[in-house]
Enzyme design. Structure first.
Site, PDB file in Angstrom:
ATOM      1  N   MET A  92       0.834  -1.188   0.000  1.00 30.71           N
ATOM      2  CA  MET A  92       0.000   0.000   0.000  1.00 30.71           C
ATOM      3  C   MET A  92       0.875   1.246   0.000  1.00 30.71           C
ATOM      4  O   MET A  92       1.922   1.292   0.650  1.00 30.71           O
ATOM      5  CB  MET A  92      -0.884   0.021   1.254  1.00 30.71           C
ATOM      6  CG  MET A  92      -1.883  -1.113   1.327  1.00 30.71           C
ATOM      7  SD  MET A  92      -3.199  -1.010   0.120  1.00 30.71           S
ATOM      8  CE  MET A  92      -4.296   0.130   0.932  1.00 30.71           C
ATOM      9  N   CYS A  93       0.441   2.249  -0.713  1.00 32.53           N
ATOM     10  CA  CYS A  93       1.086   3.555  -0.706  1.00 32.53           C
ATOM     11  C   CYS A  93       0.334   4.460   0.266  1.00 32.53           C
ATOM     12  O   CYS A  93      -0.588   4.029   0.951  1.00 32.53           O
ATOM     13  CB  CYS A  93       1.081   4.152  -2.108  1.00 32.53           C
ATOM     14  SG  CYS A  93       1.773   3.047  -3.375  1.00 32.53           S
ATOM     15  N   ARG A  94       0.727   5.697   0.337  1.00 25.57           N
ATOM     16  CA  ARG A  94       0.030   6.716   1.116  1.00 25.57           C
ATOM     17  C   ARG A  94      -0.103   7.948   0.247  1.00 25.57           C
ATOM     18  O   ARG A  94       0.824   8.274  -0.512  1.00 25.57           O
ATOM     19  CB  ARG A  94       0.799   7.095   2.383  1.00 25.57           C
ATOM     20  CG  ARG A  94       1.187   5.955   3.304  1.00 25.57           C
ATOM     21  CD  ARG A  94       0.031   5.515   4.205  1.00 25.57           C
ATOM     22  NE  ARG A  94      -0.768   4.479   3.577  1.00 25.57           N
ATOM     23  CZ  ARG A  94      -1.813   3.885   4.146  1.00 25.57           C
ATOM     24  NH1 ARG A  94      -2.199   4.246   5.357  1.00 25.57           N
ATOM     25  NH2 ARG A  94      -2.487   2.962   3.508  1.00 25.57           N
TER      26      ARG A  94
END
Length: 250
Positions: free
Chosen positions: A1-3
């Site tokens: 997951m990225c942010r």
């Protein structure tokens, strides 16, 4: 997951949107809520900001944000009233290159994807086949995020409102690739549109600004989490406003 995060409001130093006790910079090495989608976001980052009526400025690097002192100085010296920023956690097997980092851009649009398309690339091959050949030949990178952007962009070019463009792509991809994480974020500098599809997004509003972010960057009680499978539309209007609706019900 990225942010990722999107900001609309009075012009502020870009660095002020990335700092904070748990800001995007901290989230590159110590995110609070990845839920099994990786442990750090150190595979690159990007920030886009608007300085006027023209196209936004972008800065992207395929290195951890904390290792780039040039960006730290730049972010402290530049102010903007509309910003989209992202930190990347690359999916295994996808390239760690600058062009794979959000935000992706065309004209005044900036786009980010926090998540993964399951079964890539075969699961969405039929959707990719609907794109113009030149779009496929000129993707920013051979990644799921770049194809998602191409699908969204194709709808924007055809005149779809930003919320409709995001919703159509999320629902089409989720149908073909169940269990995908499809948290999308889009802005043209005057509006923000985002989706939640297997977490996560929070909203922060005041009398003069609105922020959409994967994680709250501090303990301000005005942060409100967005439920799963929602479409979020935000703008400043006469006063900041945020509209949330279930994906697939509009």
């Amino acid at each position: 997951m990225c942010r990722h995060l999107g900001y609309l409001g009075p012009a502020v130093p870009v660095s002020s949107l990335l700092g904070g006790p748990r800001g995007l910079l901290t989230q590159t090495w110590a995110p609070a809520d990845m839920r099994g989608g990786g442990t750090v976001n150190a595979d690159g980052f990007g920030v886009g900001w608007y300085t006027g009526p023209g196209e936004p400025v972008r800065y992207r690097r395929a290195v951890p944000m904390w290792t780039d002192p040039s960006f730290a100085a730049l972010a402290a010296s530049v102010s903007s009233g509309a910003v989209l920023a992202a930190a990347r956690s690359a999916t295994v097997g996808m390239p760690v290159v600058e062009t794979a980092c959000a935000p992706f851009a065309e004209g005044r649009w900036l786009f980010s994807h926090n998540g993964v398309v399951r079964g890539w690339p075969g699961s969405v091959a039929d959707l990719a086949a609907t794109l113009p050949t030149t779009d496929l030949m000129t993707l920013d990178a051979p990644t799921d995020s770049a194809v998602l952007w191409a699908l969204v962009r194709n709808r924007l070019r055809a005149g779809a409102p930003p919320g409709d463009a995001l919703a159509e792509v999320v629902l089409a991809v989720a149908d073909r690739a169940p269990d995908s994480r499809l948290n999308l974020l889009l802005t043209d500098g005057t509006t923000l549109a985002a989706t939640t599809w297997w977490h996560s997004l929070s909203v922060h509003t005041t009398a003069d600004h609105v922020v959409l972010a994967s994680e709250p960057w501090d303990d301000d009680p005005r942060w409100t989490p967005v439920d799963d499978r929602q479409l979020v539309l935000a703008d400043l209007g006469p006063t900041p406003r945020v509209r949330v609706s279930a994906l697939g019900t509009r």
